[in-house]
Design an enzyme around this catalytic site. Structure first.
Site, PDB file in Angstrom:
ATOM      1  N   GLN A 121       0.842  -1.192   0.000  1.00  0.00           N
ATOM      2  CA  GLN A 121       0.000   0.000   0.000  1.00  0.00           C
ATOM      3  C   GLN A 121       0.879   1.244   0.000  1.00  0.00           C
ATOM      4  O   GLN A 121       1.660   1.443   0.920  1.00  0.00           O
ATOM      5  CB  GLN A 121      -0.887  -0.037   1.240  1.00  0.00           C
ATOM      6  N   GLY A 122       0.802   2.041  -1.054  1.00  0.00           N
ATOM      7  CA  GLY A 122       1.644   3.232  -1.167  1.00  0.00           C
ATOM      8  C   GLY A 122       0.876   4.493  -0.818  1.00  0.00           C
ATOM      9  O   GLY A 122       0.262   5.113  -1.693  1.00  0.00           O
ATOM     10  N   SER A 124       1.931   6.893   2.433  1.00  0.00           N
ATOM     11  CA  SER A 124       2.799   7.912   3.039  1.00  0.00           C
ATOM     12  C   SER A 124       3.925   8.327   2.112  1.00  0.00           C
ATOM     13  O   SER A 124       4.394   7.537   1.292  1.00  0.00           O
ATOM     14  CB  SER A 124       3.424   7.381   4.330  1.00  0.00           C
ATOM     15  N   SER A 161       5.053  -1.236   3.527  1.00  0.00           N
ATOM     16  CA  SER A 161       5.339  -2.567   4.073  1.00  0.00           C
ATOM     17  C   SER A 161       5.462  -3.581   2.954  1.00  0.00           C
ATOM     18  O   SER A 161       4.610  -3.631   2.064  1.00  0.00           O
ATOM     19  CB  SER A 161       4.219  -3.028   5.014  1.00  0.00           C
ATOM     20  N   GLU A 244      -8.594  -1.121   9.447  1.00  0.00           N
ATOM     21  CA  GLU A 244      -7.437  -1.505  10.253  1.00  0.00           C
ATOM     22  C   GLU A 244      -7.842  -1.799  11.692  1.00  0.00           C
ATOM     23  O   GLU A 244      -7.075  -2.361  12.462  1.00  0.00           O
ATOM     24  CB  GLU A 244      -6.387  -0.385  10.241  1.00  0.00           C
TER      25      GLU A 244
END
Lengths: 380, 350
Positions: A121-122, A124, A161, A244
């Site tokens: 997941q891109g 930040s 991650s 989340e």
């Protein structure tokens, strides 16, 4: 109101335990990053093949259509047993389910749920952490004669991650430029083997390297890979963050409980000597962890009616932070010299407890959300 | 697992909220007023079957769950109602019912009998015959309950003066303990260890619920205050320093409520020792949280919270009084440590 498993849940838990007894990895996780990734990947494949993933995901998209409680039980059992957690795909699968076209769902959900295709997941960026909507990775739509439109992507992501191993990236980027910051963002599904993408691992302060920086240099991504509409990226991202919480928090809570239980066992056996004030501190950590767990159970219950997770999830995150950081201090205090004579005795857990108030929305951002969106205080 | 309130719980909550609104405390009572002020509320509790509501129906009670009790206690506390629900509607009848004294329970339920609790002078729990004690939450009560050396239920007539206690919404009377050795014994049978554990669980839980109500009202009051109050030309509720204090208070409140729901469920659902441990957890967490929350609320109100006129001090008083009643945070942490880590020999502990 019942905090215990009902008959079906109890049977599920029993079956899960016996499956785990047979299939859980015998060796501890390797310390080398690549070996560790492979170790986790094999574990996730085994969980998927065993039928333990996508428990609460709708049946029509390859899930089992059970209640969220089953996700909570799975995460709880893995945490209690100290086993590697489930793959963190819940928000990505839900994003594709809620915002994808039928074609995108068919293309991506089976690989995600079977763990045969790895995603990252891109979100930040170096200059867009808490202020996510200011992100600067940009995609410019280009029409080329004779071929479908593409977005030419340039920019940099950080804290991604498992980016080094992922085949796909759910990328939040700016594609609209003459609108307010939030409205210019879009969500693009990017194959990680696209020319112009480079990953550099980040080594954390306790020596692990599951995170990476990802650089995009004129990377061409088919425009058909957009999830939702151009400009809808912020709305999608905000809805995902709620996934989340809830059952996912149960897993981390169980991991913290395991840490405390192991400490308590050593005290009980006399192996660790503690003072009266340390006994109170251990009891205080148990009280805080119980509060967290009971609150997560209540939050999960509140979602059983089908309500999407809302801003109240920030309260869960803040309770999680309190419990994790209190436990981190109690572990250091009770272990004393043992915690500092061995680099891995307590430090990794301690670092994670400090990261708890930074990742996934800092403690300060969570407090803003509680104040403004739960309590209704005015924006500054 | 299904941690949700159902429609019946919601109905109890609504009924209690209406009753509490009708009998809300609007100004801090004087010493004289607090001893006198609860008559209307008591009749209203009787008319809604909230008196002796947790005692079983075959013992003269209403047979409601401990969760129902907790929801009522929370609502009454949220309006700072000066009514002795905790001791006289719940805990007194519980002791009577556990000792098989159904007629007295029925007397409480009908409003003809007013029975409070005798707590030891440290407020740790039910007093023993012969030790220093006070009649706790005893407005309008004629008798207070205690245990003799063999755990048999006794009572005595309350004749002492009201003490100048911190809580302005509760009455505590002095007891002359010196002559209490020959008190009328109500029951010939001793309360079992299990019954005492279950009673403790209910006591810690209902006090935790009262604390949750006080916290909820402290948060609501502070939030509405900072939404209106202007300084530097803007509403102070826009300042992040203010917002973060309010958010911390909300986190303490919701964590407390989650613990309290579980403890209330556990009273009726778990084995006595487990129920008591769950209740200790809730009492310990709510005690710490309540002090933080009422202090944050005072801070957010600023100077007005230090005046007699404003209700902030009534919340602080009620919270601190309940924190110290039936064991404070530290007392429960010690007991939890004993339960989870094993007890330590006395010479090691000190």
């Amino acid at each position: 109101m019942d905090y215990r498993d009902n008959a079906d849940e109890a049977q599920f838990r029993a079956e899960l335990r016996s499956w785990l007894a047979e299939h859980a990895p015998a060796d501890p996780p390797p310390r080398d990053a690549d070996e560790r990734m492979e170790y986790n990947h094999q574990w996730h494949l085994a969980l998927a093949q065993g039928g333990w993933l996508g428990l609460s995901f709708p049946v029509e998209y390859g899930g089992q259509g059970r209640s969220l409680i089953y996700d909570a039980i799975l995460n709880d059992e893995l945490g209690v047993a100290g086993l590697p957690s489930v793959p963190a795909i819940n928000h990505i699968t839900n994003a594709i389910r809620l915002f994808g076209t039928e074609e995108q769902k068919r293309a991506h959900l089976p690989g995600l749920l079977s763990c045969t295709v790895l995603w990252c997941q891109g979100f930040s960026e170096p200059n867009a952490g808490s202020d996510l909507s200011s992100l600067r990775t940009r995609g410019v739509r280009v029409a080329e004669a004779g071929s479908p439109d593409v977005y030419r992507v340039d920019g940099q992501k950080i804290w991604t991650s498992e980016a080094v191993w992922a085949q796909w990236c759910l990328l939040l980027l700016r594609t609209e430029f003459d609108v307010p910051a939030h409205r210019g963002l879009s969500m693009l599904m990017v194959p990680m083997d696209t020319p112009g993408i480079e990953c550099r691992p980040i080594v954390t302060s306790y020596g692990s390297s599951e995170f990476a920086e990802v650089f995009f240099t004129d990377a061409a991504v088919p425009a058909a890979n957009m999830l939702g509409q151009p400009g809808q990226g912020w709305a999608i991202a905000m809805q995902l963050l709620g996934f989340e919480r809830g059952p996912a928090d149960m897993g981390w809570t169980a991991r913290l409980e395991r840490t405390l239980t192991m400490l308590e066992t050593r005290v009980r056996s006399g192996e660790l000597a503690v003072s009266p004030s340390q006994r109170e501190a251990l009891a205080g950590a148990w009280v805080e962890l119980q509060t967290l767990k009971l609150h997560v159970q209540r939050s999960t219950g509140a979602r059983l009616d089908g309500h999407a997770p809302g801003p109240e999830g920030s309260i869960d995150k803040l309770l999680m932070t309190n419990a994790d950081q209190l436990l981190g201090h109690v572990v250091l205090d009770v272990l004393g010299a043992e915690a500092v004579l061995d680099d891995v005795a307590a430090f990794p857990g301690y670092v994670w407890s400090r990261a708890q108030s930074i990742f996934g929305g800092t403690q300060q951002i969570q407090r803003n959300i509680v104040a403004q969106r739960v309590l209704g205080l005015p924006r500054p | 697992m299904d941690v949700r309130l159902n429609d019946e719980h919601a109905l109890v909550q609504q009924t209690a909220a209406r009753l509490a609104a009708d009998h809300a405390l609007l100004v801090a009572p004087t010493d004289h007023e607090r001893a006198e002020s609860d008559d209307g509320a008591w009749s209203a509790l009787r008319d809604t079957d909230f008196l002796a509501m947790h005692a079983p129906e075959d013992q003269g009670g209403a047979g409601a769950s401990a969760l129902d009790v907790a929801l009522v206690a929370e609502q009454l506390a949220a309006r700072l109602c000066p009514v002795p629900f905790v001791a006289q509607a719940i805990l007194g009848p519980e002791l009577l019912a556990l000792s098989g004294l159904g007629e007295l329970v029925a007397g409480v339920a009908s409003g003809s009998q007013r029975v409070a609790l005798a707590l030891d002078a440290n407020l740790n729990g039910i007093a023993r015959v012969g030790e220093p004690a006070v009649a706790w939450d005893s407005a309008h009560a004629t008798h207070a309950l205690l245990l003799d050396e063999a755990d048999r239920l006794c009572w005595f007539e309350i004749t002492g003066d009201a003490l100048p206690v911190l809580d302005r919404t509760r009455v505590v009377r002095a007891i002359d303990a010196s002559g209490s050795v020959n008190l009328p014994r109500l029951a010939d049978v001793a309360m079992s260890a299990d019954d005492r554990a279950r009673f403790d669980a209910l006591a810690y839980t209902v006090i935790a619920a009262d604390l949750v109500g006080v916290m909820a009202s402290a948060v609501d009051s502070a939030v509405s205050y900072v939404r209106d109050r202007e300084q530097f030309g803007v509403v102070v509720g826009t300042f992040q320093a203010v917002q973060h204090l309010a958010a911390d208070a909300a986190v303490f409140l919701e964590g407390s409520r989650s613990s309290m729901w579980h403890a209330a469920w556990a009273v009726d659902a778990l084995a006595p020792n487990e129920a008591r441990l769950a209740a200790r957890q809730a009492k310990a967490y709510c005690s710490r949280a309540a002090r933080q929350v009422v202090e944050i609320s005072v801070q957010l109100h600023g100077g007005i919270a230090i005046t007699w006129e404003h209700l902030a001090h009534v919340r602080v008083r009620r919270a601190l009084f309940l924190v110290a009643s039936f064991g404070d945070e530290r007392a429960h942490l010690r007991a939890i440590a004993d339960a989870r880590l094993g007890e330590v020999p006395a010479e090691v502990a000190h």
